[in-house]
Write a protein that holds these residues in place. Structure first.
Motif, PDB file in Angstrom:
ATOM      1  N   PRO A   1     -39.745  59.866  -0.864  1.00 58.53           N
ATOM      2  CA  PRO A   1     -39.563  60.309  -2.249  1.00 58.53           C
ATOM      3  C   PRO A   1     -38.284  61.122  -2.472  1.00 58.53           C
ATOM      4  O   PRO A   1     -37.768  61.179  -3.584  1.00 58.53           O
ATOM      5  N   ASP A   2     -37.752  61.731  -1.404  1.00 58.23           N
ATOM      6  CA  ASP A   2     -36.496  62.478  -1.538  1.00 58.23           C
ATOM      7  C   ASP A   2     -35.288  61.553  -1.593  1.00 58.23           C
ATOM      8  O   ASP A   2     -34.209  61.970  -2.020  1.00 58.23           O
ATOM      9  N   CYS A   3     -35.445  60.306  -1.154  1.00 55.21           N
ATOM     10  CA  CYS A   3     -34.343  59.339  -1.140  1.00 55.21           C
ATOM     11  C   CYS A   3     -34.365  58.487  -2.410  1.00 55.21           C
ATOM     12  O   CYS A   3     -33.450  58.527  -3.205  1.00 55.21           O
ATOM     13  N   GLY A   4     -35.409  57.680  -2.553  1.00 53.03           N
ATOM     14  CA  GLY A   4     -35.553  56.860  -3.750  1.00 53.03           C
ATOM     15  C   GLY A   4     -34.601  55.676  -3.861  1.00 53.03           C
ATOM     16  O   GLY A   4     -34.456  55.094  -4.937  1.00 53.03           O
ATOM     17  N   ALA A   5     -33.937  55.298  -2.768  1.00 52.16           N
ATOM     18  CA  ALA A   5     -33.010  54.165  -2.822  1.00 52.16           C
ATOM     19  C   ALA A   5     -33.754  52.880  -3.163  1.00 52.16           C
ATOM     20  O   ALA A   5     -34.920  52.697  -2.810  1.00 52.16           O
ATOM     21  N   ARG A   6     -33.071  52.000  -3.857  1.00 54.27           N
ATOM     22  CA  ARG A   6     -33.605  50.672  -4.173  1.00 54.27           C
ATOM     23  C   ARG A   6     -32.577  49.638  -3.754  1.00 54.27           C
ATOM     24  O   ARG A   6     -31.372  49.885  -3.793  1.00 54.27           O
ATOM     25  N   ALA A   7     -33.071  48.461  -3.398  1.00 47.92           N
ATOM     26  CA  ALA A   7     -32.175  47.403  -2.924  1.00 47.92           C
ATOM     27  C   ALA A   7     -32.781  46.045  -3.243  1.00 47.92           C
ATOM     28  O   ALA A   7     -33.966  45.931  -3.544  1.00 47.92           O
ATOM     29  N   ARG A   8     -31.941  45.017  -3.178  1.00 46.58           N
ATOM     30  CA  ARG A   8     -32.399  43.636  -3.309  1.00 46.58           C
ATOM     31  C   ARG A   8     -32.071  42.933  -2.009  1.00 46.58           C
ATOM     32  O   ARG A   8     -31.008  43.118  -1.428  1.00 46.58           O
ATOM     33  N   ALA A   9     -32.995  42.101  -1.550  1.00 44.91           N
ATOM     34  CA  ALA A   9     -32.798  41.340  -0.323  1.00 44.91           C
ATOM     35  C   ALA A   9     -33.133  39.880  -0.588  1.00 44.91           C
ATOM     36  O   ALA A   9     -33.854  39.556  -1.531  1.00 44.91           O
ATOM     37  N   ASP A  10     -32.602  39.007   0.233  1.00 44.05           N
ATOM     38  CA  ASP A  10     -32.874  37.579   0.144  1.00 44.05           C
ATOM     39  C   ASP A  10     -33.679  37.163   1.364  1.00 44.05           C
ATOM     40  O   ASP A  10     -33.335  37.501   2.494  1.00 44.05           O
ATOM     41  N   PHE A  11     -34.757  36.439   1.132  1.00 40.92           N
ATOM     42  CA  PHE A  11     -35.563  35.878   2.211  1.00 40.92           C
ATOM     43  C   PHE A  11     -35.422  34.371   2.141  1.00 40.92           C
ATOM     44  O   PHE A  11     -35.718  33.761   1.107  1.00 40.92           O
ATOM     45  N   VAL A  12     -34.961  33.767   3.226  1.00 43.75           N
ATOM     46  CA  VAL A  12     -34.697  32.329   3.252  1.00 43.75           C
ATOM     47  C   VAL A  12     -35.372  31.702   4.467  1.00 43.75           C
ATOM     48  O   VAL A  12     -35.231  32.185   5.585  1.00 43.75           O
ATOM     49  N   VAL A  13     -36.119  30.633   4.239  1.00 48.39           N
ATOM     50  CA  VAL A  13     -36.649  29.823   5.334  1.00 48.39           C
ATOM     51  C   VAL A  13     -35.554  28.812   5.655  1.00 48.39           C
ATOM     52  O   VAL A  13     -35.176  28.005   4.804  1.00 48.39           O
ATOM     53  N   THR A  14     -35.032  28.875   6.866  1.00 42.18           N
ATOM     54  CA  THR A  14     -33.885  28.030   7.203  1.00 42.18           C
ATOM     55  C   THR A  14     -34.249  26.698   7.835  1.00 42.18           C
ATOM     56  O   THR A  14     -33.500  25.739   7.725  1.00 42.18           O
ATOM     57  N   GLU A  15     -35.389  26.639   8.524  1.00 40.57           N
ATOM     58  CA  GLU A  15     -35.803  25.360   9.093  1.00 40.57           C
ATOM     59  C   GLU A  15     -37.262  25.413   9.522  1.00 40.57           C
ATOM     60  O   GLU A  15     -37.805  26.484   9.780  1.00 40.57           O
ATOM     61  N   THR A  16     -37.879  24.261   9.620  1.00 47.78           N
ATOM     62  CA  THR A  16     -39.241  24.147  10.111  1.00 47.78           C
ATOM     63  C   THR A  16     -39.187  23.976  11.625  1.00 47.78           C
ATOM     64  O   THR A  16     -38.484  23.101  12.129  1.00 47.78           O
ATOM     65  N   LEU A  17     -39.919  24.822  12.339  1.00 49.66           N
ATOM     66  CA  LEU A  17     -39.906  24.743  13.800  1.00 49.66           C
ATOM     67  C   LEU A  17     -41.035  23.878  14.341  1.00 49.66           C
ATOM     68  O   LEU A  17     -40.924  23.308  15.421  1.00 49.66           O
ATOM     69  N   SER A  18     -42.122  23.789  13.593  1.00 48.12           N
ATOM     70  CA  SER A  18     -43.265  22.977  13.991  1.00 48.12           C
ATOM     71  C   SER A  18     -43.811  22.304  12.737  1.00 48.12           C
ATOM     72  O   SER A  18     -44.037  22.971  11.725  1.00 48.12           O
ATOM     73  N   PRO A  19     -44.019  21.007  12.752  1.00 45.74           N
ATOM     74  CA  PRO A  19     -44.485  20.320  11.556  1.00 45.74           C
ATOM     75  C   PRO A  19     -45.879  20.778  11.135  1.00 45.74           C
ATOM     76  O   PRO A  19     -46.700  21.166  11.965  1.00 45.74           O
ATOM     77  N   SER A  20     -46.132  20.719   9.850  1.00 48.25           N
ATOM     78  CA  SER A  20     -47.428  21.111   9.289  1.00 48.25           C
ATOM     79  C   SER A  20     -48.491  20.066   9.590  1.00 48.25           C
ATOM     80  O   SER A  20     -48.208  18.869   9.588  1.00 48.25           O
ATOM     81  N   GLY A  21     -49.703  20.525   9.793  1.00 45.94           N
ATOM     82  CA  GLY A  21     -50.833  19.614   9.936  1.00 45.94           C
ATOM     83  C   GLY A  21     -51.326  19.120   8.583  1.00 45.94           C
ATOM     84  O   GLY A  21     -52.127  18.200   8.507  1.00 45.94           O
ATOM     85  N   ASN A  22     -50.827  19.748   7.512  1.00 47.32           N
ATOM     86  CA  ASN A  22     -51.199  19.386   6.150  1.00 47.32           C
ATOM     87  C   ASN A  22     -49.929  19.373   5.295  1.00 47.32           C
ATOM     88  O   ASN A  22     -49.749  20.216   4.412  1.00 47.32           O
ATOM     89  N   PRO A  23     -49.012  18.441   5.536  1.00 47.52           N
ATOM     90  CA  PRO A  23     -47.711  18.468   4.870  1.00 47.52           C
ATOM     91  C   PRO A  23     -47.797  18.211   3.367  1.00 47.52           C
ATOM     92  O   PRO A  23     -48.648  17.464   2.895  1.00 47.52           O
ATOM     93  N   ASN A  24     -46.908  18.863   2.646  1.00 53.70           N
ATOM     94  CA  ASN A  24     -46.781  18.669   1.201  1.00 53.70           C
ATOM     95  C   ASN A  24     -45.803  17.507   0.980  1.00 53.70           C
ATOM     96  O   ASN A  24     -44.631  17.611   1.333  1.00 53.70           O
ATOM     97  N   PRO A  25     -46.231  16.401   0.382  1.00 52.97           N
ATOM     98  CA  PRO A  25     -45.335  15.248   0.209  1.00 52.97           C
ATOM     99  C   PRO A  25     -44.174  15.533  -0.748  1.00 52.97           C
ATOM    100  O   PRO A  25     -43.157  14.843  -0.707  1.00 52.97           O
ATOM    101  N   ASP A  26     -44.298  16.568  -1.584  1.00 52.68           N
ATOM    102  CA  ASP A  26     -43.230  16.904  -2.531  1.00 52.68           C
ATOM    103  C   ASP A  26     -42.189  17.862  -1.957  1.00 52.68           C
ATOM    104  O   ASP A  26     -41.142  18.065  -2.557  1.00 52.68           O
ATOM    105  N   TYR A  27     -42.471  18.450  -0.803  1.00 53.59           N
ATOM    106  CA  TYR A  27     -41.545  19.425  -0.210  1.00 53.59           C
ATOM    107  C   TYR A  27     -40.395  18.722   0.478  1.00 53.59           C
ATOM    108  O   TYR A  27     -40.593  17.793   1.258  1.00 53.59           O
ATOM    109  N   GLN A  28     -39.193  19.157   0.167  1.00 58.52           N
ATOM    110  CA  GLN A  28     -37.993  18.648   0.826  1.00 58.52           C
ATOM    111  C   GLN A  28     -37.343  19.822   1.535  1.00 58.52           C
ATOM    112  O   GLN A  28     -36.942  20.784   0.904  1.00 58.52           O
ATOM    113  N   GLU A  29     -37.272  19.759   2.842  1.00 61.66           N
ATOM    114  CA  GLU A  29     -36.719  20.868   3.612  1.00 61.66           C
ATOM    115  C   GLU A  29     -35.212  20.956   3.393  1.00 61.66           C
ATOM    116  O   GLU A  29     -34.438  20.223   3.963  1.00 61.66           O
TER     117      GLU A  29
END
Length: 76
Positions: A34-62
């Motif tokens: 509470p003495d600092c109070g800094a705020r920031a914005r960050a980006d979260f990005v999934v860069t690649e699939t390492l293991s295929p899904s057992g229930n893949p979404n047919p509309d998803y394009q990596e």
């Protein structure tokens, strides 16, 4: 995932976020000290699939969102 404040070193929490693309989310952070109070914005990005899904979404394009401010350099 712990994110620490760049000013005081305390933990930051995600106050809110916006899903920009299936692979890209903007995070809005605030310092828990509470003495600092800094705020920031960050980006979260999934860069690649390492293991295929057992229930893949047919509309998803990596691929990264066009709005991501950098490009992958490790093209296969």
């Amino acid at each position: 995932m712990d994110i620490h404040c760049e000013h005081c070193g305390s933990l930051m929490r995600t106050r809110s976020s916006k899903q920009m693309h299936p692979d890209y989310r903007k995070l809005y952070l605030e310092c828990l000290n509470p003495d600092c109070g800094a705020r920031a914005r960050a980006d979260f990005v999934v860069t690649e699939t390492l293991s295929p899904s057992g229930n893949p979404n047919p509309d998803y394009q990596e691929r990264l969102a066009a709005t991501v401010p950098w490009r992958r350099t490790d093209q296969r």
